[in-house]
Design an enzyme around this catalytic site. Structure first.
Site, mmCIF file in Angstrom:
data_model
loop_
_atom_site.group_PDB
_atom_site.id
_atom_site.type_symbol
_atom_site.label_atom_id
_atom_site.label_comp_id
_atom_site.label_asym_id
_atom_site.label_seq_id
_atom_site.Cartn_x
_atom_site.Cartn_y
_atom_site.Cartn_z
ATOM 1 N N LYS A 41 0.846 -1.211 0.000
ATOM 2 C CA LYS A 41 0.000 0.000 0.000
ATOM 3 C C LYS A 41 0.872 1.248 0.000
ATOM 4 O O LYS A 41 0.602 2.211 -0.729
ATOM 5 C CB LYS A 41 -0.935 0.014 1.215
ATOM 6 C CG LYS A 41 -2.126 -0.911 1.041
ATOM 7 C CD LYS A 41 -3.004 -0.984 2.269
ATOM 8 C CE LYS A 41 -3.987 -2.142 2.135
ATOM 9 N NZ LYS A 41 -4.637 -2.542 3.371
ATOM 10 N N GLN A 67 -4.503 -1.193 10.608
ATOM 11 C CA GLN A 67 -4.360 -2.552 10.083
ATOM 12 C C GLN A 67 -4.925 -3.550 11.096
ATOM 13 O O GLN A 67 -4.536 -3.546 12.265
ATOM 14 C CB GLN A 67 -2.871 -2.822 9.808
ATOM 15 C CG GLN A 67 -2.588 -4.162 9.169
ATOM 16 C CD GLN A 67 -3.121 -4.291 7.743
ATOM 17 O OE1 GLN A 67 -3.193 -3.312 6.990
ATOM 18 N NE2 GLN A 67 -3.514 -5.499 7.376
ATOM 19 N N ASP A 72 -10.598 3.048 5.084
ATOM 20 C CA ASP A 72 -11.003 1.638 5.012
ATOM 21 C C ASP A 72 -12.524 1.493 5.019
ATOM 22 O O ASP A 72 -13.038 0.392 4.840
ATOM 23 C CB ASP A 72 -10.426 0.870 6.219
ATOM 24 C CG ASP A 72 -9.299 -0.057 5.816
ATOM 25 O OD1 ASP A 72 -9.110 -0.280 4.601
ATOM 26 O OD2 ASP A 72 -8.595 -0.558 6.713
#
Ligand code: NAD
Length: 283
Positions: free
Chosen positions: A48, A92, A115
């Protein structure tokens, strides 16, 4: 033999578009938070960040110690929320068990939630007014659109009901006017459902979970799974399913690259919302 829905050509195009938009916006900031050192997470994050930097986004991969307290983690999120240079925040997952994931996600400013997991954003998706939507489902819809695969009126079956893949892709398919069935670990007679699927999305996390005999002739199969085995990375769908389906995403090289591209696109969208260049739904 199925036509492969390859991710990289479209993902690369999106990344080029994002780079152009980043230039127009005069720079963007993305920060990811990783608590502890899960090796698979480290690989995803590295990809990413490479992609973000390639598109001209200032990205920071902030590693936090696995023993960090919840208050300390929430403090970091609060600091990023108030940092004008940060457009996107990504935590994460999974977090270590002593940390409350839902609480950490709720702490993110919904306008920076790239997200798309904050309850406000998830709620807007449920209401059919999507804002920041999880990247993997967005990537799947983009791949289907790119290949002009009709979704309206199709029988779509999603296997998996996670907040990050299963539930949001089911909502996006519903918005695209598919008739959607969500299957999960307690579904009885899964094969009966999958054999009816014009579009089958598989997000289970089990190597070759879906076999060719579970796939409808001429259907579209989207394999979200990423499973590291001794034979390398394999998906959730056996490769022989390509003999039955009309279209199928390869693993690797299907949904994965699209996810990364869509995280970048979400970062641009988040920046536009926060800078007042795009109206954010009020709920
Ligand atoms: P998860 O573990 O949160 O969810 C798995 C889902 O599978 C659950 O909802 C469960 O109900 C369902 N399931 C488990 N056993 C089942 C069974 N026997 N029958 C039917 N359903 C069953 O996983 P996730 O985060 O949704 O990820 C799924 C997979 O997708 C993993 O391999 C993950 O690595 C991969 N993934 C890939 C990308 C990408 O960019 N390609 C992004 C996210 C996740």
């Amino acid at each position: 033999m199925a036509t492969l829905l390859e991710g990289p050509p479209l993902a690369t195009r999106i990344r080029v578009e994002v780079a152009e938009e980043v230039r127009e916006l005069g720079g963007l900031g993305l920060v990811t938070l990783q608590v502890g050192e899960d090796p698979a997470s480290t690989i995803y994050l590295r990809r990413k960040h490479e992609a973000a930097q390639g598109a001209g986004i200032q990205s920071e991969d902030r590693k936090l110690p696995s023993e960090i307290s919840e208050d300390e983690l929430l403090g970091v999120v609060a600091e990023l929320n108030s940092d004008e240079a940060v457009d996107g925040i990504l935590i994460q997952l999974p977090l270590p068990p002593h940390l409350d994931e839902a609480r950490a996600i709720r702490a993110i400013n919904p306008l920076k939630d790239v997200d798309g997991l904050h309850p406000f954003n998830a709620g807007l998706l449920y209401l059919g007014r999507p804002t920041l939507v999880p990247a993997t489902p967005l990537g799947i819809m983009a791949l289907l659109a790119e290949h002009r695969i009709p979704v309206e009126g199709a029988d779509a079956v999603v296997i998996g009901r996670s907040d990050i893949v299963g539930k949001p892709i089911a909502h996006l398919l519903l918005q695209a006017n598919a008739t959607v069935t969500i299957c999960h670990s307690r579904t009885v007679d899964l094969e009966r459902r999958t054999l009816e699927a014009d579009v089958l999305v598989v997000a289970v996390g089990s190597p070759e979970f879906v076999t060719a005999d579970m796939v409808k002739q001429g259907s579209v199969v989207v394999d979200v799974g990423i499973n590291r085995t001794e034979h390398g990375v394999v998906g959730d769908v056996a490769s022989e399913a390509a003999d039955v389906a009309a279209f199928m995403t390869p693993v690797p090289g299907g949904v994965g690259p699209m996810t990364i591209a869509m995280v970048l696109r979400n970062t641009v969208k988040a920046a536009r919302y926060r800078r007042g260049l795009l109206a954010f739904p009020k709920g």
